[in-house]
Design a protein around this motif. Structure first.
Motif, PDB file in Angstrom:
ATOM      1  N   MET A   8      60.944  97.809   2.495  1.00 43.89           N
ATOM      2  CA  MET A   8      61.139  98.640   3.688  1.00 43.89           C
ATOM      3  C   MET A   8      62.620  98.761   4.054  1.00 43.89           C
ATOM      4  O   MET A   8      63.086  99.831   4.461  1.00 43.89           O
ATOM      5  CB  MET A   8      60.331  98.068   4.859  1.00 43.89           C
ATOM      6  CG  MET A   8      58.833  98.265   4.691  1.00 43.89           C
ATOM      7  SD  MET A   8      57.863  97.600   6.076  1.00 43.89           S
ATOM      8  CE  MET A   8      58.385  98.696   7.415  1.00 43.89           C
ATOM      9  N   LEU A   9      63.354  97.669   3.914  1.00 44.36           N
ATOM     10  CA  LEU A   9      64.784  97.738   4.221  1.00 44.36           C
ATOM     11  C   LEU A   9      65.542  98.533   3.158  1.00 44.36           C
ATOM     12  O   LEU A   9      66.464  99.290   3.475  1.00 44.36           O
ATOM     13  CB  LEU A   9      65.362  96.326   4.347  1.00 44.36           C
ATOM     14  CG  LEU A   9      64.978  95.568   5.616  1.00 44.36           C
ATOM     15  CD1 LEU A   9      65.603  94.183   5.616  1.00 44.36           C
ATOM     16  CD2 LEU A   9      65.395  96.332   6.870  1.00 44.36           C
ATOM     17  N   LYS A  10      65.148  98.379   1.898  1.00 43.97           N
ATOM     18  CA  LYS A  10      65.797  99.134   0.820  1.00 43.97           C
ATOM     19  C   LYS A  10      65.629 100.629   1.046  1.00 43.97           C
ATOM     20  O   LYS A  10      66.562 101.417   0.838  1.00 43.97           O
ATOM     21  CB  LYS A  10      65.212  98.726  -0.528  1.00 43.97           C
ATOM     22  CG  LYS A  10      65.908  99.391  -1.718  1.00 43.97           C
ATOM     23  CD  LYS A  10      65.323  98.894  -3.037  1.00 43.97           C
ATOM     24  CE  LYS A  10      66.018  99.547  -4.221  1.00 43.97           C
ATOM     25  NZ  LYS A  10      65.449  99.066  -5.520  1.00 43.97           N
ATOM     26  N   GLU A  11      64.440 101.032   1.488  1.00 43.00           N
ATOM     27  CA  GLU A  11      64.183 102.450   1.768  1.00 43.00           C
ATOM     28  C   GLU A  11      65.072 102.979   2.889  1.00 43.00           C
ATOM     29  O   GLU A  11      65.315 104.186   2.976  1.00 43.00           O
ATOM     30  CB  GLU A  11      62.713 102.640   2.141  1.00 43.00           C
ATOM     31  CG  GLU A  11      61.756 102.438   0.972  1.00 43.00           C
ATOM     32  CD  GLU A  11      60.316 102.297   1.418  1.00 43.00           C
ATOM     33  OE1 GLU A  11      60.037 102.496   2.626  1.00 43.00           O
ATOM     34  OE2 GLU A  11      59.454 101.996   0.566  1.00 43.00           O
ATOM     35  N   ARG A  12      65.541 102.061   3.732  1.00 38.16           N
ATOM     36  CA  ARG A  12      66.394 102.455   4.854  1.00 38.16           C
ATOM     37  C   ARG A  12      67.876 102.200   4.561  1.00 38.16           C
ATOM     38  O   ARG A  12      68.716 102.352   5.443  1.00 38.16           O
ATOM     39  CB  ARG A  12      65.951 101.697   6.110  1.00 38.16           C
ATOM     40  CG  ARG A  12      64.599 102.168   6.640  1.00 38.16           C
ATOM     41  CD  ARG A  12      63.968 101.164   7.598  1.00 38.16           C
ATOM     42  NE  ARG A  12      62.807 101.730   8.266  1.00 38.16           N
ATOM     43  CZ  ARG A  12      61.595 101.807   7.711  1.00 38.16           C
ATOM     44  NH1 ARG A  12      61.393 101.348   6.481  1.00 38.16           N
ATOM     45  NH2 ARG A  12      60.593 102.335   8.391  1.00 38.16           N
ATOM     46  N   GLY A  13      68.167 101.752   3.335  1.00 39.78           N
ATOM     47  CA  GLY A  13      69.552 101.555   2.935  1.00 39.78           C
ATOM     48  C   GLY A  13      70.130 100.200   3.278  1.00 39.78           C
ATOM     49  O   GLY A  13      71.353 100.039   3.340  1.00 39.78           O
ATOM     50  N   TYR A  14      69.253  99.195   3.460  1.00 41.03           N
ATOM     51  CA  TYR A  14      69.730  97.861   3.826  1.00 41.03           C
ATOM     52  C   TYR A  14      69.218  96.821   2.833  1.00 41.03           C
ATOM     53  O   TYR A  14      68.270  97.057   2.082  1.00 41.03           O
ATOM     54  CB  TYR A  14      69.253  97.476   5.234  1.00 41.03           C
ATOM     55  CG  TYR A  14      69.817  98.337   6.334  1.00 41.03           C
ATOM     56  CD1 TYR A  14      71.053  98.057   6.910  1.00 41.03           C
ATOM     57  CD2 TYR A  14      69.113  99.452   6.794  1.00 41.03           C
ATOM     58  CE1 TYR A  14      71.566  98.842   7.927  1.00 41.03           C
ATOM     59  CE2 TYR A  14      69.627 100.252   7.802  1.00 41.03           C
ATOM     60  CZ  TYR A  14      70.855  99.944   8.369  1.00 41.03           C
ATOM     61  OH  TYR A  14      71.366 100.737   9.362  1.00 41.03           O
ATOM     62  N   THR A  15      69.847  95.650   2.858  1.00 37.15           N
ATOM     63  CA  THR A  15      69.453  94.543   1.993  1.00 37.15           C
ATOM     64  C   THR A  15      68.827  93.429   2.826  1.00 37.15           C
ATOM     65  O   THR A  15      69.343  93.068   3.890  1.00 37.15           O
ATOM     66  CB  THR A  15      70.677  93.977   1.246  1.00 37.15           C
ATOM     67  OG1 THR A  15      71.252  95.015   0.449  1.00 37.15           O
ATOM     68  CG2 THR A  15      70.275  92.802   0.352  1.00 37.15           C
ATOM     69  N   TYR A  16      67.716  92.909   2.338  1.00 38.21           N
ATOM     70  CA  TYR A  16      67.043  91.798   3.016  1.00 38.21           C
ATOM     71  C   TYR A  16      67.658  90.491   2.512  1.00 38.21           C
ATOM     72  O   TYR A  16      67.342  90.006   1.445  1.00 38.21           O
ATOM     73  CB  TYR A  16      65.553  91.840   2.709  1.00 38.21           C
ATOM     74  CG  TYR A  16      64.723  90.801   3.436  1.00 38.21           C
ATOM     75  CD1 TYR A  16      64.782  90.655   4.816  1.00 38.21           C
ATOM     76  CD2 TYR A  16      63.854  89.977   2.721  1.00 38.21           C
ATOM     77  CE1 TYR A  16      64.021  89.718   5.469  1.00 38.21           C
ATOM     78  CE2 TYR A  16      63.078  89.037   3.367  1.00 38.21           C
ATOM     79  CZ  TYR A  16      63.158  88.911   4.745  1.00 38.21           C
ATOM     80  OH  TYR A  16      62.381  87.971   5.397  1.00 38.21           O
ATOM     81  N   THR A  17      68.585  89.948   3.267  1.00 35.58           N
ATOM     82  CA  THR A  17      69.341  88.769   2.825  1.00 35.58           C
ATOM     83  C   THR A  17      68.599  87.472   3.123  1.00 35.58           C
ATOM     84  O   THR A  17      67.679  87.427   3.948  1.00 35.58           O
ATOM     85  CB  THR A  17      70.705  88.730   3.525  1.00 35.58           C
ATOM     86  OG1 THR A  17      70.496  88.543   4.938  1.00 35.58           O
ATOM     87  CG2 THR A  17      71.484  90.011   3.302  1.00 35.58           C
ATOM     88  N   THR A  18      69.035  86.429   2.468  1.00 38.91           N
ATOM     89  CA  THR A  18      68.463  85.100   2.708  1.00 38.91           C
ATOM     90  C   THR A  18      68.690  84.677   4.160  1.00 38.91           C
ATOM     91  O   THR A  18      67.827  84.051   4.773  1.00 38.91           O
ATOM     92  CB  THR A  18      69.104  84.073   1.758  1.00 38.91           C
ATOM     93  OG1 THR A  18      68.841  84.459   0.409  1.00 38.91           O
ATOM     94  CG2 THR A  18      68.533  82.681   1.998  1.00 38.91           C
ATOM     95  N   GLN A  19      69.838  85.021   4.719  1.00 32.59           N
ATOM     96  CA  GLN A  19      70.149  84.659   6.103  1.00 32.59           C
ATOM     97  C   GLN A  19      69.168  85.309   7.067  1.00 32.59           C
ATOM     98  O   GLN A  19      68.691  84.666   8.022  1.00 32.59           O
ATOM     99  CB  GLN A  19      71.587  85.078   6.447  1.00 32.59           C
ATOM    100  CG  GLN A  19      72.670  84.252   5.778  1.00 32.59           C
ATOM    101  CD  GLN A  19      72.852  84.589   4.299  1.00 32.59           C
ATOM    102  OE1 GLN A  19      72.387  85.633   3.817  1.00 32.59           O
ATOM    103  NE2 GLN A  19      73.515  83.695   3.575  1.00 32.59           N
ATOM    104  N   LEU A  20      68.828  86.569   6.831  1.00 34.17           N
ATOM    105  CA  LEU A  20      67.851  87.253   7.674  1.00 34.17           C
ATOM    106  C   LEU A  20      66.476  86.605   7.541  1.00 34.17           C
ATOM    107  O   LEU A  20      65.771  86.410   8.522  1.00 34.17           O
ATOM    108  CB  LEU A  20      67.767  88.733   7.295  1.00 34.17           C
ATOM    109  CG  LEU A  20      68.896  89.638   7.775  1.00 34.17           C
ATOM    110  CD1 LEU A  20      68.764  91.017   7.150  1.00 34.17           C
ATOM    111  CD2 LEU A  20      68.894  89.744   9.294  1.00 34.17           C
ATOM    112  N   ARG A  21      66.102  86.281   6.324  1.00 37.97           N
ATOM    113  CA  ARG A  21      64.794  85.684   6.077  1.00 37.97           C
ATOM    114  C   ARG A  21      64.639  84.361   6.825  1.00 37.97           C
ATOM    115  O   ARG A  21      63.588  84.082   7.406  1.00 37.97           O
ATOM    116  CB  ARG A  21      64.584  85.469   4.581  1.00 37.97           C
ATOM    117  CG  ARG A  21      63.227  84.883   4.222  1.00 37.97           C
ATOM    118  CD  ARG A  21      62.981  84.956   2.725  1.00 37.97           C
ATOM    119  NE  ARG A  21      61.687  84.413   2.395  1.00 37.97           N
ATOM    120  CZ  ARG A  21      61.470  83.150   2.026  1.00 37.97           C
ATOM    121  NH1 ARG A  21      62.497  82.302   1.937  1.00 37.97           N
ATOM    122  NH2 ARG A  21      60.264  82.711   1.749  1.00 37.97           N
TER     123      ARG A  21
END
Length: 205
Positions: A8-21
């Protein structure tokens, strides 16, 4: 569910980082997206993006596998009449979907508290309310210090400790031990858990 967040984040141009997780683990779906919207300045509303997530997650949840050692421990405690419960941040609908292939196994847990939809909970982990509500619903209403929580997320560990309960942390490999350092004990796997070290019947009793 990490896969869905990544997509979902990739589709919006973002990366799901370990810090966010790490920030999101153990919280409700709405809280997860609240964190992401704040951190990444997403244009989506929490309601719309959470609805999209739930639709995708529902399709995947029927295929969940047990954590190594979980079946052995749960069957053992149930056989020894040790009360066991579930306190999950999931909404009830998602929880029921997740347990569909394992009805007999999850029938051994009582109570089950779904923090995402239970009106008695209200707050997401790291708020301790979900664990306190769960303890209150045991038939013998144990005090918090008599409860032992198993958690894989930093937010869950914080919630358990704030509730005054002992907590065994079994974090994923990408979660640093420093993030769950307040746990009573940190294990690499539930297979390492020794029940008698916490006053529970040993496996061979």
């Amino acid at each position: 569910m990490t896969k869905i967040f990544i997509e979902m984040l990739k589709e919006r141009g973002y990366t799901y980082t370990t810090q966010l997780r790490r920030k999101m683990l153990g919280t409700t779906t709405e809280k997860c997206w609240e964190i992401l919207i704040q951190e990444l300045k997403l244009a989506d509303s929490i309601s719309n993006i959470a609805t999209e997530y739930r639709a995708r997650a529902y399709e995947l949840l029927g295929n969940c596998q047990f954590m190594p050692g979980a079946e052995k421990l749960v069957h053992h405690l149930y056989k020894k009449n040790v009360p066991i419960a579930i306190a999950t941040s999931s909404a009830e609908r998602m929880y029921l979907r997740k347990i569909e292939p394992h009805q007999n196994f999850f029938g051994m847990f009582n109570p089950v508290v779904c923090g995402g939809t239970d009106p008695a909970v209200g707050q997401s982990k790291p708020d301790p309310r979900i664990f306190l509500v769960c303890a209150e619903r045991f038939s013998d209403n144990p005090c918090p210090e008599e409860c032992l929580v198993f958690e894989d997320a930093p937010n869950g560990v914080m919630a358990a400790k704030k509730a005054g309960m002992q907590c065994i942390a079994i974090p994923d490999s990408d979660i640093p031990r420093e993030a769950v350092k307040d746990a009573t004990l940190i294990l690499n796997s539930m297979e390492e858990f020794i029940p008698e070290n916490f006053g529970l019947p040993c496996y061979y009793s």
